[in-house]
Design an enzyme around this catalytic site. Structure first.
Site, PDB file in Angstrom:
ATOM      1  N   HIS A  57       0.696  -1.249   0.036  1.00 25.39           N
ATOM      2  CA  HIS A  57      -0.076   0.207  -0.004  1.00 25.39           C
ATOM      3  C   HIS A  57       0.938   1.174   0.078  1.00 25.39           C
ATOM      4  CE1 HIS A  57      -3.804   1.753   1.875  1.00 25.39           C
ATOM      5  NE2 HIS A  57      -3.236   2.832   1.076  1.00 25.39           N
ATOM      6  N   LEU A  60       2.183   6.736  -5.174  1.00 28.36           N
ATOM      7  CA  LEU A  60       3.548   7.212  -5.711  1.00 28.36           C
ATOM      8  C   LEU A  60       3.101   8.535  -6.694  1.00 28.36           C
ATOM      9  CD1 LEU A  60       5.635   4.142  -6.673  1.00 28.36           C
ATOM     10  CD2 LEU A  60       5.562   5.530  -4.625  1.00 28.36           C
ATOM     11  N   ASN A  91      -5.546   6.029  -6.950  1.00 26.63           N
ATOM     12  CA  ASN A  91      -6.210   7.426  -6.816  1.00 26.63           C
ATOM     13  C   ASN A  91      -5.367   8.314  -7.592  1.00 26.63           C
ATOM     14  OD1 ASN A  91      -4.551   7.026  -4.740  1.00 26.63           O
ATOM     15  ND2 ASN A  91      -5.748   8.232  -3.305  1.00 26.63           N
ATOM     16  N   ASP A 151      -9.045   2.809  -2.727  1.00 29.66           N
ATOM     17  CA  ASP A 151      -8.280   3.554  -1.691  1.00 29.66           C
ATOM     18  C   ASP A 151      -8.235   5.068  -1.673  1.00 29.66           C
ATOM     19  OD1 ASP A 151      -6.782   3.500   0.952  1.00 29.66           O
ATOM     20  OD2 ASP A 151      -5.235   4.261  -0.131  1.00 29.66           O
ATOM     21  N   HIS A 178     -10.983   0.308   1.369  1.00 24.73           N
ATOM     22  CA  HIS A 178     -10.699   1.489   2.453  1.00 24.73           C
ATOM     23  C   HIS A 178     -11.878   1.614   3.170  1.00 24.73           C
ATOM     24  CE1 HIS A 178      -9.452   5.767   3.254  1.00 24.73           C
ATOM     25  NE2 HIS A 178     -11.033   5.672   3.652  1.00 24.73           N
ATOM     26  N   HIS A 231      -5.157  -0.453   6.214  1.00 23.67           N
ATOM     27  CA  HIS A 231      -4.827   0.237   7.380  1.00 23.67           C
ATOM     28  C   HIS A 231      -6.079   0.112   8.422  1.00 23.67           C
ATOM     29  CE1 HIS A 231      -7.642   2.861   5.039  1.00 23.67           C
ATOM     30  NE2 HIS A 231      -6.703   3.204   4.183  1.00 23.67           N
ATOM     31  N   ASP A 304       1.234   2.731   3.694  1.00 25.59           N
ATOM     32  CA  ASP A 304       0.240   3.703   3.089  1.00 25.59           C
ATOM     33  C   ASP A 304       1.014   5.048   2.957  1.00 25.59           C
ATOM     34  OD1 ASP A 304      -1.918   5.120   2.367  1.00 25.59           O
ATOM     35  OD2 ASP A 304      -2.867   5.157   4.238  1.00 25.59           O
ATOM     36  N   PRO A 322      -4.888  14.581   3.862  1.00 31.80           N
ATOM     37  CA  PRO A 322      -4.497  13.425   4.924  1.00 31.80           C
ATOM     38  C   PRO A 322      -3.393  12.381   4.052  1.00 31.80           C
ATOM     39  CG  PRO A 322      -6.557  12.923   3.759  1.00 31.80           C
ATOM     40  CD  PRO A 322      -6.263  14.318   3.420  1.00 31.80           C
TER      41      PRO A 322
END
Length: 428
Positions: A57, A60, A91, A151, A178, A231, A304, A322
């Site tokens: 996870h 990049l 994403n 995610d 997620h 997570h 993450d 976040p």
């Protein structure tokens, strides 16, 4: 034939130091003699030798977010953190919801050549939660996409998630969820608890995560697909995951280093660096997550890794984007908590940071035993090398680390990908 001799290392931190000979990307000997020769030599200086780490996870930011990270800077950060394979979430801008984008990510990662960058495909087109992407086409592409996730957003529609599980089962890919019921987190920026209430921050309740965990355990059980929970952050999620495994659901889960180390006590600073999704929880959750990782309820550590520009973090806490950096500090944190804390050994670290992630994602050449005939994807670790976190020395393009000024006593010394040294630090 190319060869590499890694001298004076202890596989899994056990026994006396040995010399490991690598030929053509494969381990030729784990006890090469003093007279062994190779094209190049890497002096381990007594380091622990582990299989190369695998991160299920990361973000990049390619394509579209190269102001925060690139495939090259992210790969360099991964190599410095001991990783030989990472999974880059979908994403991006545009969203990775097609074979063309997946292949672009894969080929760019291979061109950089510092670690294998496996693209994660979106579950739904545009992350909009409505129409499924073409799992089959992406899985059969050059990128061989093997994991799908929206995610950053939750697949909150149960009908869509059911169809995704059925489709994933037919194409033998993994769904990574997620877990966030969005109607329970509107306006939320911090864990719903005493600290958020005192500071006037919108509360993100545990039930927003746990309700999706419970729902998707039942969907995985009844529709026989592989579901991975991203997570995990609450004690309640841990209890549900344990129950789901007892039910025979094909589920796995990850925990981040920051949820194992940090708590919402840090909110007093109002520092946007500490804003993350899911949020930092209370100490009781931290302790429950540590126990769950130790007993196998939670399967793996995943960073993450979420780079952001200074502009996205240097603002009011509620407006901060976040996410936190993780690749270059992950192993140090896990070693500090579990190995230095006397709770686990290096074989356990290899399991939760290499072997299980590779097994869950079905990477045949990663997370393999340190043995003759196995791929030479390896990480050297100095277990007594005290260092203070300074983001100025990071390889990542961003600097949003929550560990600024933290001191750790374990450090990655070198990383080897298929017999090629991708990182070699100061091995004092």
């Amino acid at each position: 034939m190319t060869s590499l001799l890694i001298t004076n290392v202890r596989p899994y931190g056990e026994g006396e130091p040995v010399n490991v000979l690598v030929e053509n990307g494969v381990i030729a000997s784990v006890n090469a003699g003093a007279d062994a020769q190779a094209d190049s030599t890497l002096d381990g200086k007594g380091a622990v030798l582990l299989p190369g780490l695998v991160d299920m996870h990361v973000h990049l930011r390619y394509p579209g977010g190269e102001d925060a990270e690139t495939i090259e800077t992210g790969s360099r950060a991964a190599a410095r953190g001991g990783f030989t394979a990472v999974f880059a979430m979908a994403n991006t801008t545009p969203v990775n919801d097609s074979p063309v984008i997946s292949e672009a990510i894969w080929h760019k990662g291979q061109q950089v050549g510092l670690c294998d960058v496996h693209p994660v495909g979106a579950v739904t087109k545009g992350l909009e939660g409505e129409t499924l992407t073409e799992f089959g086409l992406m899985a059969r592409s050059d990128a061989k996409v093997r994991m799908f996730s929206d995610d950053g957003k939750c697949v909150d529609n149960p009908r869509v998630m059911r169809r995704a599980i059925e489709y994933a089962r037919g194409t033998d890919v993994l769904l990574a969820q997620h877990c966030e019921e969005p109607r329970l987190t509107e306006g939320a920026s911090a864990h719903e608890g005493e600290n958020a209430g005192r500071l006037g921050l919108g509360g993100w309740p545990r039930v927003a995560e746990e309700s999706i965990v419970a729902r998707d355990i039942l969907l995985a059980r009844d529709y026989h697909g592989r579901v991975h929970f991203c997570h995990a952050s609450t004690a309640g999620s841990v209890e549900l995951i344990a129950w789901g495994k007892q039910q025979g659901a094909d589920i796995t889960a990850e925990v981040t280093p920051h949820h194992l180390l940090l708590s919402d006590d840090l909110l007093d600073t109002y520092d946007g660096t500490y804003r993350v999704n899911p949020p930092l929880r209370e100490e009781t959750d931290v302790e429950a997550l540590r126990r769950a990782l130790l007993d196998g309820t939670v399967d793996v550590v995943a960073t993450d890794h979420a780079p952001h520009t200074p502009e996205d973090k240097a603002c009011e806490f509620e407006l901060a984007r976040p996410g936190m950096l993780g690749l270059e500090t992950s192993l140090a944190i896990i070693a500090e908590i579990f190995v230095k804390g006397g709770l686990a050994d290096w074989r356990w670290v290899a399991k939760v940071m290499s072997e299980r992630p590779a097994e869950i994602t079905r990477l045949a050449d990663q997370g393999r035993p340190i043995a003759e005939g196995e791929p030479a994807n390896l990480t050297l670790v100095n277990e007594d090398d005290t260092w203070a976190v300074d983001e100025a020395g990071f390889a990542s393009k961003s600097s949003n680390t929550p560990y600024r000024g933290h001191t750790f006593s374990t450090r990655v010394a070198a990383t080897v990908l298929r017999g090629e040294v991708t990182f070699a630090g100061d091995r004092r």
